[in-house]
Design a protein around this motif. Structure first.
Motif, PDB file in Angstrom:
ATOM      1  N   THR A 221      -5.141   3.066  -4.871  1.00  0.00           N
ATOM      2  CA  THR A 221      -6.583   2.884  -4.876  1.00  0.00           C
ATOM      3  C   THR A 221      -6.833   1.442  -4.458  1.00  0.00           C
ATOM      4  OG1 THR A 221      -6.666   4.351  -6.770  1.00  0.00           O
ATOM      5  CG2 THR A 221      -8.650   3.130  -6.264  1.00  0.00           C
ATOM      6  N   VAL A 222      -7.722   1.259  -3.481  1.00  0.00           N
ATOM      7  CA  VAL A 222      -7.900  -0.054  -2.870  1.00  0.00           C
ATOM      8  C   VAL A 222      -9.358  -0.484  -2.956  1.00  0.00           C
ATOM      9  CG1 VAL A 222      -7.676  -1.378  -0.727  1.00  0.00           C
ATOM     10  CG2 VAL A 222      -6.025   0.433  -1.239  1.00  0.00           C
TER      11      VAL A 222
ATOM     12  N   VAL B 103     -10.494  -0.861   7.853  1.00  0.00           N
ATOM     13  CA  VAL B 103     -10.623   0.152   6.800  1.00  0.00           C
ATOM     14  C   VAL B 103     -10.157   1.516   7.305  1.00  0.00           C
ATOM     15  CG1 VAL B 103     -12.267   1.401   5.352  1.00  0.00           C
ATOM     16  CG2 VAL B 103     -12.500  -1.051   5.644  1.00  0.00           C
TER      17      VAL B 103
ATOM     18  N   TYR C 179     -11.697  -2.939  -0.945  1.00  0.00           N
ATOM     19  CA  TYR C 179     -11.684  -3.692   0.298  1.00  0.00           C
ATOM     20  C   TYR C 179     -12.981  -4.498   0.389  1.00  0.00           C
ATOM     21  CZ  TYR C 179     -10.633  -4.586   5.237  1.00  0.00           C
ATOM     22  OH  TYR C 179     -10.328  -5.169   6.447  1.00  0.00           O
TER      23      TYR C 179
ATOM     24  N   ILE D 212     -13.107   7.173   1.975  1.00  0.00           N
ATOM     25  CA  ILE D 212     -13.744   5.851   1.967  1.00  0.00           C
ATOM     26  C   ILE D 212     -15.072   5.945   1.208  1.00  0.00           C
ATOM     27  CG2 ILE D 212     -14.510   3.902   3.356  1.00  0.00           C
ATOM     28  CD1 ILE D 212     -13.093   5.134   5.735  1.00  0.00           C
TER      29      ILE D 212
ATOM     30  N   VAL E  64     -10.271   4.285  -0.828  1.00  0.00           N
ATOM     31  CA  VAL E  64     -10.627   2.887  -0.613  1.00  0.00           C
ATOM     32  C   VAL E  64     -12.124   2.679  -0.856  1.00  0.00           C
ATOM     33  CG1 VAL E  64     -10.620   3.282   1.907  1.00  0.00           C
ATOM     34  CG2 VAL E  64     -10.680   0.948   1.031  1.00  0.00           C
ATOM     35  N   TYR E  65     -12.441   1.718  -1.709  1.00  0.00           N
ATOM     36  CA  TYR E  65     -13.822   1.308  -1.943  1.00  0.00           C
ATOM     37  C   TYR E  65     -14.127   0.187  -0.961  1.00  0.00           C
ATOM     38  CZ  TYR E  65     -13.478   3.884  -6.326  1.00  0.00           C
ATOM     39  OH  TYR E  65     -13.313   4.868  -7.252  1.00  0.00           O
ATOM     40  N   ALA E  66     -15.061   0.416  -0.060  1.00  0.00           N
ATOM     41  CA  ALA E  66     -15.313  -0.543   1.014  1.00  0.00           C
ATOM     42  C   ALA E  66     -16.623  -1.277   0.769  1.00  0.00           C
ATOM     43  CB  ALA E  66     -15.350   0.179   2.355  1.00  0.00           C
TER      44      ALA E  66
ATOM     45  N   LEU F   7       0.830  -1.203   0.000  1.00  0.00           N
ATOM     46  CA  LEU F   7       0.000   0.000   0.000  1.00  0.00           C
ATOM     47  C   LEU F   7       0.865   1.253   0.000  1.00  0.00           C
ATOM     48  CD1 LEU F   7      -2.662  -1.076   2.657  1.00  0.00           C
ATOM     49  CD2 LEU F   7      -3.026  -0.811   0.200  1.00  0.00           C
TER      50      LEU F   7
ATOM     51  N   VAL G 253      -6.507   1.697   6.932  1.00  0.00           N
ATOM     52  CA  VAL G 253      -6.156   1.824   5.516  1.00  0.00           C
ATOM     53  C   VAL G 253      -6.398   3.274   5.084  1.00  0.00           C
ATOM     54  CG1 VAL G 253      -6.763   1.094   3.182  1.00  0.00           C
ATOM     55  CG2 VAL G 253      -6.647  -0.597   5.018  1.00  0.00           C
ATOM     56  N   SER G 254      -7.509   3.823   5.537  1.00  0.00           N
ATOM     57  CA  SER G 254      -7.827   5.211   5.208  1.00  0.00           C
ATOM     58  C   SER G 254      -6.740   6.160   5.727  1.00  0.00           C
ATOM     59  CB  SER G 254      -9.205   5.549   5.790  1.00  0.00           C
ATOM     60  OG  SER G 254      -9.308   6.889   6.165  1.00  0.00           O
TER      61      SER G 254
ATOM     62  N   LEU H 194      -3.841   5.983   3.226  1.00  0.00           N
ATOM     63  CA  LEU H 194      -4.067   6.507   1.879  1.00  0.00           C
ATOM     64  C   LEU H 194      -4.271   8.013   1.912  1.00  0.00           C
ATOM     65  CD1 LEU H 194      -6.551   3.798   0.533  1.00  0.00           C
ATOM     66  CD2 LEU H 194      -4.060   3.824   0.390  1.00  0.00           C
TER      67      LEU H 194
END
Ligand SMILES: C[S@@+](CC[C@H](N)C(=O)[O-])C[C@H]1O[C@@H](n2cnc3c(N)ncnc32)[C@H](O)[C@@H]1O
Lengths: 231, 349
Positions: free
Chosen positions: A72-73, A84, A75, A119, A96-98, A67, A87-88, A91
């Motif tokens: 761009t993730v 998340v 999840y 997010i 991040v697409y959760a 990462l 992760v946020s 980034l």
């Protein structure tokens, strides 16, 4: 107190001889799930409990975490957003697409999304990537923690639709959601085999390790989507 | 050959053979409308070409948004709205049925306590009255003191000759008020039952068809959701079907259930004892199937009930006589052991 960066955006704090994992809080002053906030030299960190997060455990198990601040993730299995949120934090220049399919859990996740700018919540079933292909762009990393019997398949179809060439797949595999009685080792071996050869896309497994003592009977895995460069 | 169409959250894309963008018609940049569209596309899953242009690039190139950052901000806004509206939609389904089932339980508990109080209290003034529960509450609500029971009423003689104490005006008002409340709780109870009947018909028509609305609702409530019930193996359905909560609900006087309460239905209760286990298993299997069908398709498929009836018939025909004790015990014994082994395994973990 001393601070060491273990991986991009992931820190080890040494506080009175106690080591703890942490990320830099992008929303200073706000704790997400009751975790400790620690300020050092004007920077606020959020403690990251590896026993509550497969990704946190993977860090401590010396995985190389693919990462970057501008990743761009996607999840899959975001739950209420414990992991998340970290992760946020990482980034700072990414997104991040959760994805989570339980409406109940999504309620908590949305509160997190309301607080944080990076997010994107998606209430959908990870088995049906077509149902969110109108939202999700190509991503650098897919992280998956869904605890479903067909984990490998879910990872494969999502990679097929969304993973960049040479993008990374990070997987937490729970042996008991696949087979309640077989030995975890056997289950893991079979899942890795599936991932490497059962689908019409290929993965090169870079690292795999069990996540004990943080999570029993869980395997962590990092793979790279393999693309034929010859044509 | 033919052009592919693909709808993104911000517009309709027309793609060429190799997935390249040929044309793009943008939607209104209204977050609320876009959210509605996003939700719609979650439900009506479209065919998605593997080769398709990057969404963000198209949005930027077509000037739907000007900057990378604008894309993030708008998409986030749209998706949060979409997820919120999806959540409020899901609140209409099985979770409301569960609330209704629990409200029934709350009412029952209260009504029982209050009715007992009423019985004891009013008993001092009219001990000969052999009424309880709703009947008693309706009686008191209608007449109050036994002195008001009119001539010609079935109980007028009992009332006039009662050895009970005189009821003062103040006490009469109080008892009447209490009785009125109890009556209205009974009314509410019926109202909720109707509600469960109608909503079960739309939320879980197949389950309803197999178990009836109230038992079906109860099973959903005990499982936690229709989704969870659908995920249970039928052996688990058999177990929760046997639970006391469900048993209590039936308020039957039957002795403690051998094959689970859902199986307290006449199909099994009236069957000879040696058929009951098999019938119960068949019923549990179909309950499971019905819950799954309700969760995944939501449409009534009468074939489940038909298959169940057939299966029950065939069990009855195949086992007309009680099994003989010893000689035939071999194969049956094996079957029995199997389930035990399964249980032990579960216990070990
Ligand atoms: C083990 S939890 C994830 C915990 C989370 N990764 C964390 O560390 O904070 C698994 C989650 O995946 C979700 N899930 C399971 N199957 C799914 C599916 N097919 N699609 C989307 N989410 C799913 C579950 O609802 C649950 O919230």
């Amino acid at each position: 107190m001393s601070v060491k960066e273990l991986s991009r955006g992931i820190y080890e704090l040494n506080l009175d001889d106690r080591k703890m994992l942490a990320t830099r809080n992008i929303m200073p002053g706000l704790s997400v799930y009751g975790e400790r906030l620690i300020v050092d030299d004007g920077t606020e960190y959020r403690q990251w409990e590896p026993s509550r997060s497969k990704l946190g455990a993977m860090v401590l198990k010396n995985f190389e975490i693919p990462l970057e601040p501008d990743s761009t993730v996607l999840y899959l299995g975001a739950a209420s957003g414990t992991t998340v949120s970290h992760v946020s934090d990482m980034l700072t220049d990414g997104l991040v697409y959760a994805v989570e399919f339980s409406p109940r859990t999504m309620r908590d996740l949305i509160q997190l999304c309301d607080q944080r700018p990076n997010i994107i919540p998606i209430l959908a079933d990870a088995n049906k990537p077509q149902s969110y292909a109108h939202i999700v762009e190509k991503v650098d990393v897919i992280f998956q923690d869904v605890a479903q019997p067909n984990q490998a398949e879910i990872a494969a179809i999502n990679s097929k639709y969304f993973l960049e060439e040479h993008g990374h797949l990070m997987l937490s595999i729970k042996s008991r959601s696949i087979d309640t009685v077989a030995s975890p080792k056997k289950v893991f071996k079979e899942e890795v085999r599936k991932l490497e050869s059962d689908f019409d896309i290929e993965f090169e497994v870079l690292q795999r390790k069990e996540l004990d003592p943080f999570h029993e009977d869980h395997l962590g895995l990092v793979a790279r989507m393999f693309v034929d460069d010859e044509d | 050959m033919a052009d592919m169409e693909f709808t993104a959250w911000f517009g309709k894309l027309k793609l060429g053979d190799a997935g390249e963008l040929e044309d793009c018609s943008l939607f209104d940049k209204d977050p609320e409308k876009l959210a509605g569209l996003v939700v719609e596309l979650h439900g009506n899953v479209q065919d998605v070409p593997l080769q398709r242009p990057d969404l963000r690039e198209v949005a930027l190139e077509s000037c739907f948004v000007e900057l990378d950052e604008d894309y993030d901000v708008l998409l986030r806004d749209v998706c949060i709205r979409a997820a919120k509206s999806q959540i409020s939609q899901t609140d209409t389904d099985d979770s409301r049925i569960i609330q209704a089932v629990q409200a029934l339980d709350d009412i029952d508990k209260n009504v029982n306590e209050l009715s007992e109080r009423l019985f004891e209290w009013y008993g001092r003034y009219f001990p000969e009255l052999e009424m309880t529960g709703e009947e008693l509450a309706r009686f008191i609500s209608a007449y109050g003191s036994r002195a008001n029971v009119p001539e010609g009423h079935a109980l007028s003689e009992k009332a006039s000759q009662s050895m009970g104490a005189e009821l003062s005006f103040a006490d009469e008002e109080l008892l009447r008020a209490l009785a009125n409340n109890i009556c209205s709780l009974y009314d509410t109870r019926r109202y909720i039952e109707n509600y469960i009947n109608t909503s079960m018909g739309s939320v879980a028509p197949n389950l309803c068809n197999i178990t009836g609305a109230s038992i079906g609702a109860r099973l959903i409530s005990m499982a936690g959701s229709l989704q969870k019930l659908a995920a249970f193996p039928s052996s688990t359905v058999q177990v929760i079907g046997a639970s006391r909560a469900l048993f209590k609900h039936l308020r039957s006087r039957a002795p403690s259930p051998k094959h689970g309460t859902i199986f307290n239905n006449p199909v099994i209760k009236n069957a000879p004892w040696w058929q009951r286990g098999k019938l119960a298993r068949a019923l549990a299997a179909k309950i499971s199937l019905a819950a799954r069908t309700d969760f995944y398709s939501g449409e009534l498929s009468p074939s489940i009930k038909e298959a169940l009836d057939k299966k029950l018939d065939s069990i009855r025909q195949a086992n007309p006589n009680p099994p003989k004790r010893e000689p035939k015990a071999q194969p049956q014994g094996k079957g029995g052991k199997k389930t035990h082994r399964g249980k032990r395994k579960g216990g070990k973990r």
